[in-house]
Design an enzyme around this catalytic site. Sequence first.
Site, PDB file in Angstrom:
ATOM      1  N   GLY A  15       0.834  -1.210   0.000  1.00 25.16           N
ATOM      2  CA  GLY A  15       0.000   0.000   0.000  1.00 25.16           C
ATOM      3  C   GLY A  15       0.859   1.247   0.000  1.00 25.16           C
ATOM      4  N   VAL A  28      17.740   8.195  -3.769  1.00 27.61           N
ATOM      5  CA  VAL A  28      18.376   8.530  -5.054  1.00 27.61           C
ATOM      6  C   VAL A  28      19.506   9.533  -4.854  1.00 27.61           C
ATOM      7  CG1 VAL A  28      17.979   9.653  -7.294  1.00 27.61           C
ATOM      8  CG2 VAL A  28      16.312   7.999  -6.408  1.00 27.61           C
ATOM      9  N   ARG A  76       0.855  -4.756  -5.562  1.00 26.77           N
ATOM     10  CA  ARG A  76       1.005  -6.067  -4.958  1.00 26.77           C
ATOM     11  C   ARG A  76       1.353  -7.003  -6.103  1.00 26.77           C
ATOM     12  NH1 ARG A  76      -2.839  -2.860  -1.560  1.00 26.77           N
ATOM     13  NH2 ARG A  76      -1.874  -3.108   0.467  1.00 26.77           N
ATOM     14  N   CYS A  77       2.302  -7.861  -5.902  1.00 24.83           N
ATOM     15  CA  CYS A  77       2.761  -8.736  -6.990  1.00 24.83           C
ATOM     16  C   CYS A  77       2.366 -10.167  -6.646  1.00 24.83           C
ATOM     17  CB  CYS A  77       4.279  -8.594  -7.128  1.00 24.83           C
ATOM     18  SG  CYS A  77       5.003  -9.748  -8.289  1.00 24.83           S
ATOM     19  N   GLY A 112       5.795  -2.318   3.552  1.00 31.45           N
ATOM     20  CA  GLY A 112       5.469  -2.935   4.825  1.00 31.45           C
ATOM     21  C   GLY A 112       6.148  -4.285   4.995  1.00 31.45           C
ATOM     22  N   ASP A 113       5.748  -5.031   6.026  1.00 26.41           N
ATOM     23  CA  ASP A 113       6.461  -6.286   6.301  1.00 26.41           C
ATOM     24  C   ASP A 113       6.225  -7.344   5.225  1.00 26.41           C
ATOM     25  OD1 ASP A 113       3.869  -6.669   7.164  1.00 26.41           O
ATOM     26  OD2 ASP A 113       4.401  -7.172   9.229  1.00 26.41           O
ATOM     27  N   SER A 115       6.246  -6.613   2.001  1.00 26.05           N
ATOM     28  CA  SER A 115       7.284  -6.248   1.024  1.00 26.05           C
ATOM     29  C   SER A 115       8.669  -6.684   1.497  1.00 26.05           C
ATOM     30  CB  SER A 115       7.269  -4.733   0.795  1.00 26.05           C
ATOM     31  OG  SER A 115       6.004  -4.353   0.306  1.00 26.05           O
ATOM     32  N   THR A 135       4.546   2.244   5.550  1.00 20.27           N
ATOM     33  CA  THR A 135       3.132   1.846   5.624  1.00 20.27           C
ATOM     34  C   THR A 135       2.436   2.757   6.622  1.00 20.27           C
ATOM     35  OG1 THR A 135       1.563   0.194   6.421  1.00 20.27           O
ATOM     36  CG2 THR A 135       3.803  -0.046   7.221  1.00 20.27           C
ATOM     37  N   ASP A 137       0.212   1.918   8.476  1.00 18.82           N
ATOM     38  CA  ASP A 137      -0.352   1.119   9.575  1.00 18.82           C
ATOM     39  C   ASP A 137       0.448   1.131  10.886  1.00 18.82           C
ATOM     40  OD1 ASP A 137      -2.566   0.385   8.142  1.00 18.82           O
ATOM     41  OD2 ASP A 137      -1.775  -1.541   7.489  1.00 18.82           O
ATOM     42  N   ASP A 139       2.703  -0.983  11.885  1.00 18.29           N
ATOM     43  CA  ASP A 139       2.483  -2.346  12.391  1.00 18.29           C
ATOM     44  C   ASP A 139       3.694  -3.245  12.184  1.00 18.29           C
ATOM     45  OD1 ASP A 139       2.388  -2.489   9.644  1.00 18.29           O
ATOM     46  OD2 ASP A 139       0.700  -3.864   9.561  1.00 18.29           O
ATOM     47  N   MET A 179      -8.561   3.191   8.616  1.00 19.68           N
ATOM     48  CA  MET A 179      -7.811   2.077   8.034  1.00 19.68           C
ATOM     49  C   MET A 179      -7.062   1.263   9.086  1.00 19.68           C
ATOM     50  SD  MET A 179      -6.377   3.071   4.332  1.00 19.68           S
ATOM     51  CE  MET A 179      -7.208   2.261   2.973  1.00 19.68           C
ATOM     52  N   ARG A 181      -6.362  -2.956   8.466  1.00 25.71           N
ATOM     53  CA  ARG A 181      -7.052  -4.241   8.277  1.00 25.71           C
ATOM     54  C   ARG A 181      -6.666  -5.233   9.361  1.00 25.71           C
ATOM     55  NH1 ARG A 181      -6.728  -6.058   2.317  1.00 25.71           N
ATOM     56  NH2 ARG A 181      -7.936  -4.164   2.068  1.00 25.71           N
ATOM     57  N   ARG A 223     -24.514  11.543  31.740  1.00 24.36           N
ATOM     58  CA  ARG A 223     -23.700  12.606  32.328  1.00 24.36           C
ATOM     59  C   ARG A 223     -23.903  13.946  31.622  1.00 24.36           C
ATOM     60  NH1 ARG A 223     -19.625   8.337  32.084  1.00 24.36           N
ATOM     61  NH2 ARG A 223     -19.467   7.525  34.193  1.00 24.36           N
ATOM     62  N   LYS A 225     -23.507  14.386  28.116  1.00 24.74           N
ATOM     63  CA  LYS A 225     -22.857  14.476  26.797  1.00 24.74           C
ATOM     64  C   LYS A 225     -23.939  14.287  25.724  1.00 24.74           C
ATOM     65  CE  LYS A 225     -18.839  12.644  24.341  1.00 24.74           C
ATOM     66  NZ  LYS A 225     -17.722  11.716  24.371  1.00 24.74           N
ATOM     67  N   ARG A 255     -24.883   7.369  12.862  1.00 21.71           N
ATOM     68  CA  ARG A 255     -24.434   7.351  11.471  1.00 21.71           C
ATOM     69  C   ARG A 255     -23.018   6.771  11.408  1.00 21.71           C
ATOM     70  NH1 ARG A 255     -28.967   8.855  10.716  1.00 21.71           N
ATOM     71  NH2 ARG A 255     -29.707  10.652   9.512  1.00 21.71           N
TER      72      ARG A 255
HETATM   73  P1  ADP Z   1       2.969  -4.468   2.671  1.00 18.59           P
HETATM   74  O1  ADP Z   1       4.350  -4.426   2.144  1.00 18.59           O
HETATM   75  O2  ADP Z   1       2.365  -3.099   2.782  1.00 18.59           O
HETATM   76  O3  ADP Z   1       2.868  -5.285   3.940  1.00 18.59           O
HETATM   77  P2  ADP Z   1       1.737  -6.640   1.173  1.00 18.59           P
HETATM   78  O4  ADP Z   1       1.657  -7.562   2.346  1.00 18.59           O
HETATM   79  O5  ADP Z   1       0.570  -6.547   0.266  1.00 18.59           O
HETATM   80  O6  ADP Z   1       2.050  -5.139   1.576  1.00 18.59           O
HETATM   81  O7  ADP Z   1       3.033  -7.099   0.339  1.00 18.59           O
HETATM   82  C1  ADP Z   1       3.398  -6.429  -0.847  1.00 18.59           C
HETATM   83  C2  ADP Z   1       3.976  -7.418  -1.809  1.00 18.59           C
HETATM   84  O8  ADP Z   1       5.152  -8.020  -1.259  1.00 18.59           O
HETATM   85  C3  ADP Z   1       3.086  -8.607  -2.147  1.00 18.59           C
HETATM   86  O9  ADP Z   1       2.147  -8.315  -3.154  1.00 18.59           O
HETATM   87  C4  ADP Z   1       4.090  -9.609  -2.643  1.00 18.59           C
HETATM   88  O10 ADP Z   1       4.460  -9.326  -3.968  1.00 18.59           O
HETATM   89  C5  ADP Z   1       5.282  -9.354  -1.727  1.00 18.59           C
HETATM   90  N1  ADP Z   1       5.229 -10.305  -0.615  1.00 18.59           N
HETATM   91  C6  ADP Z   1       4.398 -10.283   0.443  1.00 18.59           C
HETATM   92  N2  ADP Z   1       4.573 -11.352   1.236  1.00 18.59           N
HETATM   93  C7  ADP Z   1       5.532 -12.100   0.647  1.00 18.59           C
HETATM   94  C8  ADP Z   1       6.160 -13.350   0.952  1.00 18.59           C
HETATM   95  N3  ADP Z   1       5.845 -14.054   2.032  1.00 18.59           N
HETATM   96  N4  ADP Z   1       7.116 -13.795   0.112  1.00 18.59           N
HETATM   97  C9  ADP Z   1       7.469 -13.114  -0.996  1.00 18.59           C
HETATM   98  N5  ADP Z   1       6.898 -11.934  -1.345  1.00 18.59           N
HETATM   99  C10 ADP Z   1       5.948 -11.424  -0.547  1.00 18.59           C
HETATM  100  O1  F6P Z   2      -1.753   0.845   3.727  1.00 17.53           O
HETATM  101  C1  F6P Z   2      -2.136  -0.067   4.696  1.00 17.53           C
HETATM  102  C2  F6P Z   2      -3.569  -0.407   4.482  1.00 17.53           C
HETATM  103  O2  F6P Z   2      -4.251   0.772   4.405  1.00 17.53           O
HETATM  104  C3  F6P Z   2      -4.247  -1.274   5.496  1.00 17.53           C
HETATM  105  O3  F6P Z   2      -4.695  -0.620   6.629  1.00 17.53           O
HETATM  106  C4  F6P Z   2      -5.350  -1.875   4.715  1.00 17.53           C
HETATM  107  O4  F6P Z   2      -5.664  -3.120   5.220  1.00 17.53           O
HETATM  108  C5  F6P Z   2      -4.783  -2.001   3.344  1.00 17.53           C
HETATM  109  O5  F6P Z   2      -3.713  -1.099   3.265  1.00 17.53           O
HETATM  110  C6  F6P Z   2      -5.776  -1.732   2.278  1.00 17.53           C
HETATM  111  O6  F6P Z   2      -5.125  -1.372   1.095  1.00 17.53           O
HETATM  112  P1  F6P Z   2      -5.781  -1.513  -0.337  1.00 17.53           P
HETATM  113  O7  F6P Z   2      -7.144  -0.956  -0.206  1.00 17.53           O
HETATM  114  O8  F6P Z   2      -4.880  -0.743  -1.213  1.00 17.53           O
HETATM  115  O9  F6P Z   2      -5.810  -2.979  -0.634  1.00 17.53           O
END
Ligand code: ADP
Ligand code: F6P
Length: 333
Positions: A15, A28, A76-77, A112-113, A115, A135, A137, A139, A179, A181, A223, A225, A255
Amino acid sequence: MAKEIRTIGVMTSGGDAQGMNPCIRAVVRSALNSGLKVKGIIKGYSGLLNNDIVDMTAASVGNIINRGGTILYTARCPEFIDPDPEKAAAAHAKAAENAKLHGIDGLVVIGGDGSWQGAQKLSQHGINVVGVPGTIDRDIACTEYTIGFDSAVNIALEAVIRLRDTSASHERCSVLEVMGRHCGEIALWAGLCGGADAILIPEQPESANLDYILKVIRENRARGKNHNIIVVAEGIGHSQDLAKEIQEITGIESRATILGHVQRGGAPTALDIKHASMMGAYAVDLLVRGANNRAVAYRDGEYVDFDIDEALAMPKRTSLDIIEVNRRISTYN
Ligand code: ADP
Ligand code: F6P
């Protein structure tokens, strides 16, 4: 002997997050100033598989320091996480091979983790990698800060502040979904800083207990509020249903607002730009020193680095103290 790095690649993955652009800029510029060549990989790991790789100059990153999003795009790959381990391994090998064909011997992955796990795989195929925490998050266990968090949480807070005006005018209960998840940090910070009646997070499912939420709403109404704010993390979800239930059971008009991707856009805050710039430069220093499979982190006021395997094995911490303090200070006698 440490491998000498001549050309580094930089990518953003997962993300997007405010602060990715200033981080790319830092990578860079500091790499060029260290005498390295720099290649930008477009759309994360997909760019490596598709050979979508461009030369980066100092000018390529001009005028992006204050811009949200990422000029390198992100993605995301799915090939990298193919459920068939042989296919996934083939994708990792192909990506590493393509990187080498472009002369890339070191790679900075801003994400994020998830990636970082992709980076681990490339490291096993002979590419020196460094992960930077990008990220919204907040997290990732090894670091107290992830690039994008401050910008996102302030957007969430702004939403609470705006909702309070209209909720108070109509004497309503507002349920705001932010946000996160799998992670409640944005909800926790925005809830605490916005004076929420209750904060619901996935790490503590009991925080979503309806009886507790109703009790808090009723007590606060008793109270004097005249409005309520409930902040819900995306991982708990069902905000529309919750607002409906509150209204049906208490008779208080309720709402739901789902904030969504607005939290990931706009200019990064100073805090995000500062961390992004420092972490980007730190990542390049690590590669220049021959480091491999490392992750940049911020701890106790300093930039540090960890082995990615160790970083990913660390237990995640949640700011549960925020829930406890919020319970004490969002009600009064
Ligand atoms: P984030 O980096 O924000 O946590 P994702 O969990 O969606 O986001 O991971 C981003 C991309 O990193 C994935 O679409 C995938 O290409 C790669 N990736 C995620 N987990 C793994 C894994 N266990 N092994 C190899 N590549 C991964
Ligand atoms: O960037 C992190 C995050 O916003 C998470 O909180 C959420 O779960 C996820 O990405 C949603 O991302 P997308 O809508 O791009 O799949």
